[in-house]
Design an enzyme around this catalytic site. Structure first.
Site: not given
Length: 257
Positions: A116-118
């Site tokens: 998952l993206d930051q």
């Protein structure tokens, strides 16, 4: 299995370190049908049936798991990387044994199943079972993942329909479709995907003329993120959880615009 081997398999250090923990009286084992049930063991070579064993190491209770399967509520501002570039790693949220479980691969410990993206929050699975990671990541298995998307501009039925019909992203001429899609509020889109391309949700929403302002993964397969698991917390997956991940789920969302 010898107690020192059990501790080693669970990530408590090298075999020598694990033997030392036992010999120093830092390990207690939960023994059924004994009083007291928690018994100190100082012989590293003492044998136990590992399956179902619970023990305490330096005051912390720990269950034996041949393979580790976890869920984590990923908070914003964290990276799904062992070597993060800007933000703290999600692995810093886990206790040391989970990061040090011995693996045949070069990287030790549990690994995230996908990323998952930051700035994306929500349900993240972690395991040291390579076959499970492959099965969950394989496009052939089409495990549905549900995202709660906050968008910048008010949603309309046309945008929802375009996401269901399919949009073309810049790296592939083949249209990408949402398995299910519904506007549950003027700025809240619930989107189900069965594949995982790079920044897919953000790019799909951009392709229909909107913009993602917030992104949260609420469900994988039939497993929902528990409401009592707060950002940054983790827990072991139960057998029921593992079955729920693999179980068929309804792809029709209840609410529509």
């Amino acid at each position: 299995m010898q107690l020192q081997e059990i501790l080693y398999s669970q990530g408590f250090g090298t075999r020598r370190v694990c033997a030392g923990l036992v010999q120093q009286g830092l390990v207690q084992v939960y023994m059924e049908n004994e009083s007291p049930a928690l018994v100190e063991c100082t012989q590293a070579a003492t044998e136990f049936v590992a399956d179902g064993l619970r023990f305490r190491v330096q005051g912390v209770d720990w269950p034996y798991h041949e393979k580790a399967y976890l869920m984590l509520h990923k908070p914003a501002g964290t990276e799904c990387s062992q070597k993060p570039s800007t933000y703290p790693s999600i692995y810093s949220l886990l206790p040391s044994p989970l990061r040090l479980r011995p693996q045949k691969a070069a990287v030790q410990g549990v690994q995230a199943v996908g990323r998952l993206d930051q700035d994306t929050t929500g349900l993240l699975l972690l395991t040291d079972d390579g076959k499970f990671i492959h099965r969950m990541s394989s496009p052939r298995h089409h495990v549905p993942k549900v995202y709660e998307v906050t968008v910048k501009h008010t949603l309309d039925a046309r945008q929802v329909q375009k996401l269901l019909d399919g949009v073309v992203l810049d790296d592939d001429p083949k249209p990408v479709r949402a398995a299910a899609c519904a506007a549950v509020g003027p700025l809240h889109l619930r989107l189900t995907l069965t594949e995982g391309k790079y920044h897919q949700v953000k790019r799909m929403v951009a392709a229909v003329g909107n913009r993602v302002e917030g992104l949260h993964r609420s469900q994988i397969g039939g497993l929902r993120l528990p409401v009592d698991l707060t950002p940054g917390q983790w827990r072991w997956l139960s057998e029921a959880d593992l079955q729920a991940i693999q179980s068929p789920v309804s792809l029709s969302h209840e609410h529509a615009i």
